[in-house]
Enzyme design. Structure first.
Site, PDB file in Angstrom:
ATOM      1  N   ASP A  66       8.314 -10.087   1.333  1.00  0.00           N
ATOM      2  CA  ASP A  66       8.063  -8.768   1.883  1.00  0.00           C
ATOM      3  C   ASP A  66       6.892  -8.192   1.088  1.00  0.00           C
ATOM      4  O   ASP A  66       6.583  -8.669  -0.015  1.00  0.00           O
ATOM      5  CB  ASP A  66       9.327  -7.907   1.733  1.00  0.00           C
ATOM      6  CG  ASP A  66       9.106  -6.472   2.165  1.00  0.00           C
ATOM      7  OD1 ASP A  66       8.543  -6.256   3.252  1.00  0.00           O
ATOM      8  OD2 ASP A  66       9.502  -5.566   1.411  1.00  0.00           O
ATOM      9  N   ASP A  76       5.704  -4.310   0.811  1.00  0.00           N
ATOM     10  CA  ASP A  76       5.832  -3.001   0.176  1.00  0.00           C
ATOM     11  C   ASP A  76       6.993  -2.956  -0.813  1.00  0.00           C
ATOM     12  O   ASP A  76       8.128  -3.301  -0.469  1.00  0.00           O
ATOM     13  CB  ASP A  76       6.020  -1.917   1.234  1.00  0.00           C
ATOM     14  CG  ASP A  76       4.867  -1.872   2.223  1.00  0.00           C
ATOM     15  OD1 ASP A  76       3.832  -2.507   1.955  1.00  0.00           O
ATOM     16  OD2 ASP A  76       5.013  -1.212   3.280  1.00  0.00           O
ATOM     17  N   ASP A 107      12.799  -5.953  -1.089  1.00  0.00           N
ATOM     18  CA  ASP A 107      13.412  -4.809  -1.766  1.00  0.00           C
ATOM     19  C   ASP A 107      14.404  -4.064  -0.881  1.00  0.00           C
ATOM     20  O   ASP A 107      15.130  -3.210  -1.364  1.00  0.00           O
ATOM     21  CB  ASP A 107      12.315  -3.828  -2.186  1.00  0.00           C
ATOM     22  CG  ASP A 107      11.725  -3.099  -0.984  1.00  0.00           C
ATOM     23  OD1 ASP A 107      11.945  -1.880  -0.832  1.00  0.00           O
ATOM     24  OD2 ASP A 107      11.056  -3.757  -0.167  1.00  0.00           O
TER      25      ASP A 107
END
Length: 280
Positions: free
Chosen positions: A18, A20, A191
């Site tokens: 991922d 961000d 996250d």
């Protein structure tokens, strides 16, 4: 032993990241708010709103409902934007905005995966016009990102492909089929709890700076939990050097692979000779 070496050489793997708050310390899309304002694409009110959204995102992440609201807002905001102008703004400001917020730990992981012979794939909900240049900056081999519908060179405000939730896992499965990845030996990092389907798709899932819901999920499933906290410019990670190029890493990986294969053959030959002497 020879069969083992051959199978090891033929197996392809990848590490899926991922973007961000996993590779970079902020929302990639929201990071360009001021640049889009300076380029005349948004007004001051929109700049303040994106700044507030960035603050909220950094404070606690974004759950499904927040992601949906952000998607609707950004889709409406970019309606009518000229695609080439967006690309030019991103290209002109990416080093000032993104390079300083790349996690040192993420950059090191990317290097390690490349040295191990794995492809690195960025899988992000942000738009392709932002994610693709960032992927190139950090040395990713492939990028999966959201794509907007383009009409007469401008965004229509509709989404052609939304790289979110289960769609990320589907994209990974599709890449595994086309590229020959063994997903049981692949890695994934995120996250957000919204990326659980992506993490479930591989044999080695890892939570990075997880939100509360993903941390709970990771602990319950015994997934590793990593903490990234050192944003740093790539060229400052080693004085005078930037992140190694993929060809250089590929050469290093090939050298390591050749050494392993040679060691295996030496061991195999020595074992055969030992057995022959015992029989004599």
């Amino acid at each position: 032993m020879l069969g083992f070496v051959e199978n090891l050489a033929m197996r392809r793997t990848a590490a899926f990241f991922d973007l961000d708050k996993t590779v970079i310390a902020k929302s990639s899309t929201l990071a360009f708010g001021r640049s889009f304002y300076q380029g005349g694409l948004i007004n001051r009110r929109a700049v303040l709103r994106t700044a507030y959204a960035q603050f909220v995102y950094l404070l606690g992440g974004a759950d499904h409902d927040q992601m949906e609201r952000m998607r609707e807002y950004l889709s409406a905001l970019c309606r009518g934007w000229n695609v080439e102008q967006v690309k030019e703004i991103v290209a002109e400001t990416i080093h000032d905005l993104i390079d300083p917020i790349i996690y040192d730990e993420a950059a090191s992981l990317i290097e390690e995966h490349h040295l191990a012979g794995r492809d690195v794939v960025i899988v992000s909900t942000s738009g392709a016009e932002v994610v693709e240049p960032i992927g190139e900056l950090i040395g990713a081999d492939r990028v999966v990102a959201t794509r907007m519908v383009v009409e007469d060179g401008c965004y229509s405000g509709e989404i052609e492909y939304y790289a979110y939730g289960p769609a990320k896992a589907e994209a990974i499965a599709s890449l595994a089929e086309s590229e020959g990845y063994d997903l049981s030996q692949c890695y994934a990092y995120s996250d957000s709890v919204t990326d659980v389907p992506m993490l479930e798709a591989v044999g080695h899932p890892c939570a990075v700076n997880p939100d509360r819901a993903l941390r709970k999920e990771a602990v319950g499933r015994d997934w590793p939990v990593l903490s990234f906290s050192r944003p740093v410019r790539l060229k400052e990670r080693v004085p005078g050097l930037s992140m190694p190029s993929r060809p250089a890493l590929a050469i290093a990986a090939a050298a390591v692979g050749a050494a392993v294969a040679t060691a295996g053959l030496v061991w195999y030959t020595s074992q055969r000779r030992g057995a022959r002497f015992e029989r004599l």
